[in-house]
Write a protein that holds these residues in place. Structure first.
Motif, PDB file in Angstrom:
ATOM      1  N   MET A   1       0.855  -1.186   0.000  1.00 16.15           N
ATOM      2  CA  MET A   1       0.000   0.000   0.000  1.00 16.15           C
ATOM      3  C   MET A   1       0.891   1.235   0.000  1.00 16.15           C
ATOM      4  SD  MET A   1      -3.045   1.030   2.642  1.00 16.15           S
ATOM      5  CE  MET A   1      -4.085  -0.324   2.089  1.00 16.15           C
ATOM      6  N   SER A   2       0.749   2.087  -0.999  1.00 14.53           N
ATOM      7  CA  SER A   2       1.595   3.263  -1.169  1.00 14.53           C
ATOM      8  C   SER A   2       1.108   4.410  -0.295  1.00 14.53           C
ATOM      9  CB  SER A   2       1.592   3.683  -2.640  1.00 14.53           C
ATOM     10  OG  SER A   2       2.352   4.843  -2.834  1.00 14.53           O
ATOM     11  N   ARG A   3       2.076   5.090   0.357  1.00 12.85           N
ATOM     12  CA  ARG A   3       1.742   6.222   1.220  1.00 12.85           C
ATOM     13  C   ARG A   3       2.610   7.420   0.847  1.00 12.85           C
ATOM     14  NH1 ARG A   3       2.779   1.777   4.461  1.00 12.85           N
ATOM     15  NH2 ARG A   3       0.949   0.765   5.379  1.00 12.85           N
ATOM     16  N   SER A   4       2.126   8.613   1.157  1.00 11.71           N
ATOM     17  CA  SER A   4       2.904   9.816   0.862  1.00 11.71           C
ATOM     18  C   SER A   4       2.591  10.887   1.893  1.00 11.71           C
ATOM     19  CB  SER A   4       2.578  10.331  -0.548  1.00 11.71           C
ATOM     20  OG  SER A   4       1.213  10.690  -0.648  1.00 11.71           O
ATOM     21  N   LEU A   5       3.529  11.811   2.051  1.00  7.73           N
ATOM     22  CA  LEU A   5       3.326  12.973   2.906  1.00  7.73           C
ATOM     23  C   LEU A   5       2.772  14.110   2.060  1.00  7.73           C
ATOM     24  CD1 LEU A   5       6.469  13.087   5.226  1.00  7.73           C
ATOM     25  CD2 LEU A   5       4.088  12.779   5.918  1.00  7.73           C
ATOM     26  N   VAL A   6       1.791  14.816   2.612  1.00  2.00           N
ATOM     27  CA  VAL A   6       1.198  15.954   1.909  1.00  2.00           C
ATOM     28  C   VAL A   6       1.367  17.184   2.788  1.00  2.00           C
ATOM     29  CG1 VAL A   6      -0.869  16.900   0.857  1.00  2.00           C
ATOM     30  CG2 VAL A   6      -0.493  14.427   0.832  1.00  2.00           C
ATOM     31  N   LEU A   7       2.103  18.170   2.293  1.00  3.16           N
ATOM     32  CA  LEU A   7       2.403  19.393   3.038  1.00  3.16           C
ATOM     33  C   LEU A   7       1.593  20.559   2.467  1.00  3.16           C
ATOM     34  CD1 LEU A   7       4.222  20.973   5.086  1.00  3.16           C
ATOM     35  CD2 LEU A   7       5.797  21.345   3.161  1.00  3.16           C
ATOM     36  N   TYR A   8       0.951  21.299   3.372  1.00  2.00           N
ATOM     37  CA  TYR A   8       0.229  22.507   3.002  1.00  2.00           C
ATOM     38  C   TYR A   8       0.958  23.678   3.664  1.00  2.00           C
ATOM     39  CZ  TYR A   8      -3.459  19.141   1.863  1.00  2.00           C
ATOM     40  OH  TYR A   8      -4.173  18.083   1.358  1.00  2.00           O
ATOM     41  N   PRO A   9       1.813  24.404   2.928  1.00  2.00           N
ATOM     42  CA  PRO A   9       2.659  25.457   3.531  1.00  2.00           C
ATOM     43  C   PRO A   9       1.866  26.566   4.208  1.00  2.00           C
ATOM     44  CG  PRO A   9       3.411  24.908   1.312  1.00  2.00           C
ATOM     45  CD  PRO A   9       2.098  24.228   1.491  1.00  2.00           C
ATOM     46  N   ASN A  10       0.675  26.848   3.716  1.00  2.00           N
ATOM     47  CA  ASN A  10      -0.142  27.908   4.294  1.00  2.00           C
ATOM     48  C   ASN A  10      -1.408  27.359   4.953  1.00  2.00           C
ATOM     49  OD1 ASN A  10       1.476  30.205   3.404  1.00  2.00           O
ATOM     50  ND2 ASN A  10       0.846  29.601   1.340  1.00  2.00           N
ATOM     51  N   GLY A  11      -1.345  26.124   5.378  1.00  2.00           N
ATOM     52  CA  GLY A  11      -2.500  25.500   6.004  1.00  2.00           C
ATOM     53  C   GLY A  11      -3.413  24.834   4.986  1.00  2.00           C
ATOM     54  N   LYS A  12      -4.049  23.762   5.394  1.00  2.00           N
ATOM     55  CA  LYS A  12      -4.943  23.057   4.482  1.00  2.00           C
ATOM     56  C   LYS A  12      -6.153  23.909   4.169  1.00  2.00           C
ATOM     57  CE  LYS A  12      -7.175  18.602   3.696  1.00  2.00           C
ATOM     58  NZ  LYS A  12      -7.481  17.243   4.213  1.00  2.00           N
ATOM     59  N   LYS A  13      -6.505  23.944   2.892  1.00  2.00           N
ATOM     60  CA  LYS A  13      -7.621  24.752   2.425  1.00  2.00           C
ATOM     61  C   LYS A  13      -8.920  24.340   3.114  1.00  2.00           C
ATOM     62  CE  LYS A  13      -9.804  26.265  -1.885  1.00  2.00           C
ATOM     63  NZ  LYS A  13      -9.849  26.084  -3.367  1.00  2.00           N
ATOM     64  N   ASN A  14      -9.762  25.307   3.398  1.00  2.00           N
ATOM     65  CA  ASN A  14     -11.080  25.100   4.020  1.00  2.00           C
ATOM     66  C   ASN A  14     -11.005  24.557   5.449  1.00  2.00           C
ATOM     67  OD1 ASN A  14     -12.316  25.896   1.587  1.00  2.00           O
ATOM     68  ND2 ASN A  14     -12.240  23.794   0.806  1.00  2.00           N
ATOM     69  N   SER A  15      -9.851  24.683   6.093  1.00  2.00           N
ATOM     70  CA  SER A  15      -9.726  24.216   7.475  1.00  2.00           C
ATOM     71  C   SER A  15      -9.644  25.371   8.474  1.00  2.00           C
ATOM     72  CB  SER A  15      -8.484  23.336   7.621  1.00  2.00           C
ATOM     73  OG  SER A  15      -7.305  24.067   7.310  1.00  2.00           O
ATOM     74  N   ASN A  16      -9.764  26.588   7.970  1.00  2.00           N
ATOM     75  CA  ASN A  16      -9.726  27.793   8.811  1.00  2.00           C
ATOM     76  C   ASN A  16      -8.441  27.889   9.629  1.00  2.00           C
ATOM     77  OD1 ASN A  16     -12.361  28.679   8.028  1.00  2.00           O
ATOM     78  ND2 ASN A  16     -13.247  27.172   9.445  1.00  2.00           N
ATOM     79  N   VAL A  17      -7.337  27.477   9.025  1.00  2.00           N
ATOM     80  CA  VAL A  17      -6.031  27.543   9.683  1.00  2.00           C
ATOM     81  C   VAL A  17      -5.260  28.731   9.118  1.00  2.00           C
ATOM     82  CG1 VAL A  17      -3.827  26.386  10.017  1.00  2.00           C
ATOM     83  CG2 VAL A  17      -5.955  25.076  10.139  1.00  2.00           C
TER      84      VAL A  17
END
Length: 259
Positions: A1-17
Motif C-alpha cells: 500500500m503506497s503512502r505519501s506525505l502531503v504538506l500545506y505550507p499555508n495550512g490546508k484549504k477550508n480548514s480555517n487555519v
C-alpha cells in the motif's frame, strides 16, 4: 500500500487555519486497492532540526488509532507548526530555504472477524413458477408457495392478496423467504438478488420488480409491500388474473455461498 506525505505550507484549504503549516499522511493510488480496503495506524510526524541534528517529534497525545478507508484517505495535523516557529532560524527547522519532514507509521493488525463468501451469478434452476388457482375464492390472509431449491438452499414465496404493511388494503404484497426448517450458521448472512413477477397472461406485459437483500433471519421474508395495485390486479384488460388464476414467478440472479 503506497503512502505519501502531503504538506500545506499555508495550512490546508477550508480548514480555517491561519499562520500554520499542515502536514498529512495520505494513502496513494487508492484505485488499485481492493474493494472495502482499510488500514489502521499510529502516526508520528517529524521535523528535522538542522542545527542540532535532531528531530522534533509530533504525535497525537491520546495515542488514537487512525483508520484509513475509501472516504478518509488522509490523517494529520492542521496546525503542525506556526509560521513564526518555522521561520525562526534559531529553531533550525528552515535553513537555506530547506525544511525536512518525516513520518513513522505503525500499522495496527485488525482483530475483528470477517466473513468470506463466493458469489454465484445466474445459478442453475433459478426460475420458479407458481400458479394460484381460485385466487379470489380464498379468504386466507397470505398464500405460501411450495418449496423450491437454488444452490442447495430451500426457498418459498409468500403472497398477501390484500396487501401487507404499507401495501395493506391497496396492493398485492410479495416476498421471498427461506423454506421451512432452513437455517443459517450463527452470525452469518446470505445475499440474494432476484426478480419477482406477476405474469400478464394475455399480452405478455408482465409486472416485475428486482430486489436484492441480505437474508439473516429465516423467519423474515424480503420483497415489496406495494408490489401491484389491487385495481390493476382486478382489471381484466391487464391480463394478470385470468379465469381466477394467477401466475407468480421468481428468478434468482445471484446468490452468495459462505465458505
Amino acid at each position: 500500500m503506497s503512502r505519501s506525505l502531503v504538506l500545506y505550507p499555508n495550512g490546508k484549504k477550508n480548514s480555517n487555519v491561519n499562520g500554520h503549516i499542515s502536514l498529512f499522511l495520505a494513502i496513494a493510488a487508492t484505485n488499485d486497492l481492493s474493494l472495502g480496503w482499510e488500514v489502521n495506524v499510529h502516526i508520528r510526524f517529524f521535523v528535522f532540526d538542522q542545527i542540532r541534528d535532531k528531530y522534533l517529534s509530533i504525535h497525537d497525545a491520546s495515542g488514537r488509532v487512525r483508520r484509513f478507508h475509501k472516504l478518509k484517505t488522509e490523517w494529520g495535523f492542521h496546525q503542525l507548526l506556526s509560521h513564526d516557529t518555522l521561520n525562526d532560524l534559531s529553531n533550525g527547522y528552515l535553513i537555506d530555504d530547506i525544511c525536512v519532514f518525516g513520518v513513522e507509521v505503525f500499522v495496527i493488525k485488525c482483530n475483528s472477524k470477517g466473513e468470506s463468501l463466493s458469489m454465484i451469478n445466474e445459478p442453475q434452476s433459478n426460475i420458479f413458477t407458481w400458479k394460484i388457482d381460485n385466487f379470489t375464492a380464498s379468504k386466507d390472509e397470505a398464500y405460501n408457495s411450495e418449496h423450491f431449491t437454488v444452490e442447495g438452499r430451500r426457498w418459498k414465496l409468500r403472497l398477501y392478496p390484500k396487501g401487507y404493511g404499507t401495501g395493506a388494503g391497496t396492493c398485492l404484497s410479495l416476498f421471498l423467504r427461506f423454506g421451512d426448517s432452513e437455517t443459517l450458521p450463527s452470525n452469518k448472512k446470505l445475499y440474494a438478488k432476484y426478480k419477482l413477477r406477476v405474469r400478464d397472461q394475455i399480452h405478455g406485459n408482465h409486472h416485475e420488480k428486482t430486489v436484492d437483500h441480505w437474508f439473516y433471519d429465516p423467519s423474515i421474508g424480503y420483497g415489496v409491500h406495494e408490489f401491484l395495485s389491487l385495481r390493476d390486479l382486478q382489471d381484466a384488460s391487464k391480463g394478470y388474473l385470468v379465469r381466477d388464476g394467477l401466475f407468480i414467478e421468481c428468478k434468482i440472479y445471484a446468490i452468495s455461498i459462505p465458505f
